[in-house]
Design a protein around this motif. Structure first.
Motif, PDB file in Angstrom:
ATOM      1  N   PRO A 195     -36.318  10.060  -4.278  1.00  0.00           N
ATOM      2  CA  PRO A 195     -35.454  10.601  -3.121  1.00  0.00           C
ATOM      3  C   PRO A 195     -34.187   9.556  -2.929  1.00  0.00           C
ATOM      4  O   PRO A 195     -34.441   8.358  -3.451  1.00  0.00           O
ATOM      5  N   SER A 196     -33.164   9.747  -2.300  1.00  0.00           N
ATOM      6  CA  SER A 196     -32.028   8.988  -2.244  1.00  0.00           C
ATOM      7  C   SER A 196     -32.067   8.204  -0.950  1.00  0.00           C
ATOM      8  O   SER A 196     -31.705   8.324   0.003  1.00  0.00           O
ATOM      9  N   VAL A 197     -32.867   7.063  -1.420  1.00  0.00           N
ATOM     10  CA  VAL A 197     -33.279   6.211  -0.416  1.00  0.00           C
ATOM     11  C   VAL A 197     -33.105   4.682  -0.955  1.00  0.00           C
ATOM     12  O   VAL A 197     -32.908   4.553  -2.221  1.00  0.00           O
ATOM     13  N   LEU A 294     -14.499  -2.262  -9.942  1.00  0.00           N
ATOM     14  CA  LEU A 294     -14.997  -0.939 -10.253  1.00  0.00           C
ATOM     15  C   LEU A 294     -15.605  -0.190  -9.132  1.00  0.00           C
ATOM     16  O   LEU A 294     -15.808  -0.687  -7.870  1.00  0.00           O
ATOM     17  N   PRO A 295     -15.615   1.161  -9.105  1.00  0.00           N
ATOM     18  CA  PRO A 295     -16.401   1.925  -8.285  1.00  0.00           C
ATOM     19  C   PRO A 295     -17.837   1.525  -8.096  1.00  0.00           C
ATOM     20  O   PRO A 295     -18.350   1.132  -8.793  1.00  0.00           O
ATOM     21  N   HIS A 296     -18.368   1.470  -6.916  1.00  0.00           N
ATOM     22  CA  HIS A 296     -19.658   1.095  -6.701  1.00  0.00           C
ATOM     23  C   HIS A 296     -20.624   1.731  -7.446  1.00  0.00           C
ATOM     24  O   HIS A 296     -21.817   1.271  -7.739  1.00  0.00           O
ATOM     25  N   GLN A 297     -20.472   2.963  -7.898  1.00  0.00           N
ATOM     26  CA  GLN A 297     -21.361   3.819  -8.703  1.00  0.00           C
ATOM     27  C   GLN A 297     -21.652   3.415  -9.981  1.00  0.00           C
ATOM     28  O   GLN A 297     -22.761   3.629 -10.476  1.00  0.00           O
ATOM     29  N   ALA A 298     -20.721   2.298 -10.524  1.00  0.00           N
ATOM     30  CA  ALA A 298     -21.037   1.846 -11.737  1.00  0.00           C
ATOM     31  C   ALA A 298     -22.101   0.728 -11.640  1.00  0.00           C
ATOM     32  O   ALA A 298     -22.726   0.291 -12.673  1.00  0.00           O
ATOM     33  N   TYR A 299     -22.433   0.307 -10.347  1.00  0.00           N
ATOM     34  CA  TYR A 299     -23.612  -0.518 -10.342  1.00  0.00           C
ATOM     35  C   TYR A 299     -24.682   0.142 -10.071  1.00  0.00           C
ATOM     36  O   TYR A 299     -26.059  -0.827 -10.071  1.00  0.00           O
ATOM     37  N   LEU A 300     -24.851   1.311  -9.780  1.00  0.00           N
ATOM     38  CA  LEU A 300     -26.068   2.106  -9.257  1.00  0.00           C
ATOM     39  C   LEU A 300     -26.969   2.825 -10.574  1.00  0.00           C
ATOM     40  O   LEU A 300     -26.171   3.098 -11.337  1.00  0.00           O
ATOM     41  N   ARG A 301     -28.300   2.503 -10.428  1.00  0.00           N
ATOM     42  CA  ARG A 301     -29.004   3.473 -11.449  1.00  0.00           C
ATOM     43  C   ARG A 301     -28.996   4.862 -11.078  1.00  0.00           C
ATOM     44  O   ARG A 301     -29.314   5.064  -9.803  1.00  0.00           O
ATOM     45  N   GLU A 307     -34.949   2.999 -16.704  1.00  0.00           N
ATOM     46  CA  GLU A 307     -33.995   2.006 -17.449  1.00  0.00           C
ATOM     47  C   GLU A 307     -35.027   0.864 -17.811  1.00  0.00           C
ATOM     48  O   GLU A 307     -35.632   0.579 -16.945  1.00  0.00           O
ATOM     49  N   ASN A 308     -34.579   0.251 -18.692  1.00  0.00           N
ATOM     50  CA  ASN A 308     -35.129  -1.130 -19.206  1.00  0.00           C
ATOM     51  C   ASN A 308     -34.703  -2.205 -18.145  1.00  0.00           C
ATOM     52  O   ASN A 308     -33.466  -2.708 -18.578  1.00  0.00           O
ATOM     53  N   ARG A 309     -35.335  -2.773 -17.204  1.00  0.00           N
ATOM     54  CA  ARG A 309     -34.965  -3.732 -16.530  1.00  0.00           C
ATOM     55  C   ARG A 309     -34.761  -4.990 -17.163  1.00  0.00           C
ATOM     56  O   ARG A 309     -34.086  -5.962 -16.587  1.00  0.00           O
ATOM     57  N   ASN A 313     -27.282  -5.211 -17.270  1.00  0.00           N
ATOM     58  CA  ASN A 313     -26.499  -4.039 -16.618  1.00  0.00           C
ATOM     59  C   ASN A 313     -25.084  -4.294 -16.527  1.00  0.00           C
ATOM     60  O   ASN A 313     -24.841  -5.417 -17.110  1.00  0.00           O
ATOM     61  N   VAL A 314     -24.445  -3.443 -16.022  1.00  0.00           N
ATOM     62  CA  VAL A 314     -22.861  -3.743 -15.903  1.00  0.00           C
ATOM     63  C   VAL A 314     -22.585  -5.180 -15.058  1.00  0.00           C
ATOM     64  O   VAL A 314     -21.722  -5.660 -15.692  1.00  0.00           O
ATOM     65  N   LEU A 315     -23.231  -5.423 -14.099  1.00  0.00           N
ATOM     66  CA  LEU A 315     -23.008  -6.387 -13.348  1.00  0.00           C
ATOM     67  C   LEU A 315     -23.426  -7.820 -14.196  1.00  0.00           C
ATOM     68  O   LEU A 315     -22.599  -8.752 -14.039  1.00  0.00           O
ATOM     69  N   ASP A 316     -24.306  -7.728 -15.052  1.00  0.00           N
ATOM     70  CA  ASP A 316     -24.825  -8.868 -16.127  1.00  0.00           C
ATOM     71  C   ASP A 316     -23.713  -9.120 -17.035  1.00  0.00           C
ATOM     72  O   ASP A 316     -23.282 -10.156 -17.327  1.00  0.00           O
ATOM     73  N   ARG A 317     -23.060  -7.929 -17.571  1.00  0.00           N
ATOM     74  CA  ARG A 317     -22.108  -8.180 -18.828  1.00  0.00           C
ATOM     75  C   ARG A 317     -20.874  -8.479 -18.212  1.00  0.00           C
ATOM     76  O   ARG A 317     -20.059  -9.269 -18.912  1.00  0.00           O
ATOM     77  N   TYR A 318     -20.421  -7.978 -16.822  1.00  0.00           N
ATOM     78  CA  TYR A 318     -19.113  -8.062 -16.280  1.00  0.00           C
ATOM     79  C   TYR A 318     -19.301  -8.684 -14.816  1.00  0.00           C
ATOM     80  O   TYR A 318     -19.066  -8.010 -13.845  1.00  0.00           O
ATOM     81  N   PRO A 319     -19.375  -9.978 -14.772  1.00  0.00           N
ATOM     82  CA  PRO A 319     -19.952 -10.503 -13.247  1.00  0.00           C
ATOM     83  C   PRO A 319     -18.757 -10.631 -12.592  1.00  0.00           C
ATOM     84  O   PRO A 319     -17.591 -10.622 -13.099  1.00  0.00           O
ATOM     85  N   PHE A 320     -18.890 -10.747 -11.120  1.00  0.00           N
ATOM     86  CA  PHE A 320     -17.819 -11.054 -10.193  1.00  0.00           C
ATOM     87  C   PHE A 320     -17.114 -12.280 -10.608  1.00  0.00           C
ATOM     88  O   PHE A 320     -17.770 -13.068 -11.032  1.00  0.00           O
ATOM     89  N   PRO A 321     -15.913 -12.667 -10.192  1.00  0.00           N
ATOM     90  CA  PRO A 321     -14.905 -13.662 -10.271  1.00  0.00           C
ATOM     91  C   PRO A 321     -15.966 -14.788  -9.493  1.00  0.00           C
ATOM     92  O   PRO A 321     -16.317 -14.673  -8.481  1.00  0.00           O
ATOM     93  N   VAL A 322     -15.897 -16.038 -10.154  1.00  0.00           N
ATOM     94  CA  VAL A 322     -16.632 -17.198  -9.447  1.00  0.00           C
ATOM     95  C   VAL A 322     -15.590 -18.037  -8.656  1.00  0.00           C
ATOM     96  O   VAL A 322     -14.269 -18.188  -8.964  1.00  0.00           O
ATOM     97  N   LEU A 323     -15.816 -18.274  -7.462  1.00  0.00           N
ATOM     98  CA  LEU A 323     -14.974 -18.988  -6.514  1.00  0.00           C
ATOM     99  C   LEU A 323     -15.370 -20.317  -6.344  1.00  0.00           C
ATOM    100  O   LEU A 323     -16.557 -20.450  -5.611  1.00  0.00           O
TER     101      LEU A 323
END
Length: 497
Positions: A195-197, A294-301, A307-309, A313-323
């Motif tokens: 289900p989509s939850v 990126l569109p938020h769908q890029a981070y969703l399974r 998938e192999n946890r 994933n995309v966020l691990d390979r291309y993390p958000f900028p560090v402030l």
């Protein structure tokens, strides 16, 4: 190695293609003309280079299949390994029927039997490199068979169609159609109709959030680690094949799928070098950067997939900028994404933010006091004081999300500048996970309640829109404010009775 059992299972079209490639070579071997011998050498180089290229890419596909939970991937590379091994052995035996003698590692033993190499030194190096690498890869066949049976625990493994193409009826329901698997598609996971939850029930401090579906437990994604013996075999085969590649006149002719996919991945999710050069002047300033929003769908399974946890994933390979600077395990960042054509900051836990569109103002013209910004927007961003109690912080976050306080997201427009007041908190684990404190832990309450936080004002500017809806964005951190504190964390502790 002999493959008597599998030889009749090979697709005839595959063997026919290789037979055509070797036909000219066979004719050259039967001709005594010296010009035909030159043709034979050219044919060997061309065909061996093609086989080496295919073997390089087969190694990469096997590497991917070892970490992929999909059984179709495992079964596909298992069949490809068998067919490729047979084709390589057929080619090598056409050149010389005794590869063991040609590739003997002991030159003195070869000399004692009067061995004469039938190929030139460079061709012999390619020949033996291909032979030894192929023999090493063949050791993977039983390992892949064993792993395929384990993959069957995650997804349905259907019977393959018969080689001759005739139809096979079901034993129980003869009139029912037989489902033919396509190894190029994902296998159907056992946990279907997901289900989509929310994947997990998010925690509200002190109690759990009500589930969308009563007693629903989302499927746990598997953690797959490739066997060390398989990794060792692939590494050895790759090293043996490198000797052949080093002999080729143009090594760039060997198209490596691993490098091609890495470039494609970079093209889809990251900024290119030209963009960094274009904004080099801005990037030389302190506390600046450029990244791909990126569109938020890029981070969703995707639902109903496995998938192999353990894989990045995309966020691990291309993390958000560090402030700013990381504070222990806490790293303040700019979690910006696109949702329905609007910029939105990913909000987790107690984190929340304000965002404002200030128009076409270059980042270079902004200062820490925001003198070029409208007075009302500047007051909201600079003078805002976050609450110091956890309950009030959560209430403030709900007001922002519902639009009662300030819009959390704004329309994405090129060459407009946006200001963000971003507050992030790393709550103590005992609070965030509603853990119970044991009697022994009570003496360490101060250490257990330590938390990290961040409060910054950052500006970003979209400079390019991509066809997939993502944006290339430049950013600049303008102010790093005093870290916000939460004074009543002790009120949320749970003690063991």
């Amino acid at each position: 190695m002999k493959y008597t059992f599998f030889s009749f299972l090979l697709p005839f079209c595959l063997l026919a293609n290789f037979e055509q490639a070797f036909a000219a070579e066979a004719e050259s071997q039967s001709s005594p003309d010296s010009s035909q011998k030159s043709s034979q050498v050219e044919s060997f180089d061309a065909v061996s280079e093609k086989l080496v290229n295919r073997q390089v890419n087969l190694i990469y596909r096997i590497q991917k299949a070892l970490s992929n939970p999909d059984p179709n991937k495992m079964r596909a590379v298992g069949g490809q390994l068998i067919t490729h091994t047979i084709v390589v052995e057929s080619f090598l035996k056409r050149q010389y029927p005794k590869p063991q003698a040609l590739c003997n590692q002991n030159p003195s033993e070869n000399a004692s039997v009067g061995f004469i190499a039938p190929l030139s030194p460079s061709s012999s190096k390619i020949y033996c490199s291909l032979y030894n690498s192929s023999r090493e890869l063949s050791k993977l066949t039983p390992i892949l068979d064993r792993l395929l049976s384990r993959r069957g625990e995650l997804a349905i493994v259907r019977e393959l169609p018969l080689v001759s193409g005739e139809k096979q009826s079901d034993l129980v329901l003869p009139m029912s159609p037989v489902s033919r698997p396509n190894l190029g598609k994902l296998a159907t996971p056992h946990a279907i109709l997901e289900p989509s939850v929310e994947s997990n029930a998010s925690l509200i401090i002190g109690k759990r959030k009500k589930r969308a579906i009563v007693n629903y437990v989302p499927p746990v994604q598997p953690a797959i680690k490739p066997p060390s013996e398989a990794i060792k075999i692939l590494k050895n085969a790759e090293q043996l094949l490198a000797a052949a590649i080093s002999v080729f006149p143009d090594q760039n002719n060997v198209q490596n799928l691993k490098k091609i996919e890495a470039k494609f991945d970079h093209l889809v999710y990251d900024v290119d070098l030209q963009e960094k050069q274009t904004y080099r002047k801005l990037l030389l300033m302190p506390n600046t950067g450029i990244f791909r929003v990126l569109p938020h769908q890029a981070y969703l399974r995707p639902l109903n997939t496995v998938e192999n946890r353990s894989q990045k994933n995309v966020l691990d390979r291309y993390p958000f900028p560090v402030l700013g600077k990381p504070k222990g395990k806490f790293t303040p960042n700019l979690p910006l994404q696109i949702v329905n054509g609007k910029f939105q900051l990913l909000s987790q836990g107690v984190d929340y933010s304000f965002m404002a569109d200030i128009g076409d103002i270059p980042l270079e013209n902004l200062d820490s006091n925001l003198r070029t910004v409208d007075t009302q927007e500047r007051n909201i961003l600079v003078n805002y004081q976050p609450p110091s109690k956890l309950g009030e912080l959560l209430t403030e976050k709900r007001k922002i999300i519902t639009g009662k306080h300030q819009n959390l997201n704004v329309d994405a427009k090129l060459n407009n500048t946006y200001l963000v007041r971003n507050l992030q908190f790393q709550l103590p684990e005992i609070i965030a996970k509603n853990q119970i404190i044991s009697r022994k832990q009570r003496r360490y309450i101060d250490q257990l309640l330590q938390m990290q936080s961040s409060d910054v004002i950052v500006a970003f500017r979209p400079v390019r829109r991509h066809s997939d809806g993502s944006y290339t964005v430049t950013w600049r951190m303008l102010q790093e404010l005093k870290d916000p504190q939460i004074e009543d964390l002790e009120d949320y502790l749970k003690f063991q009775k």
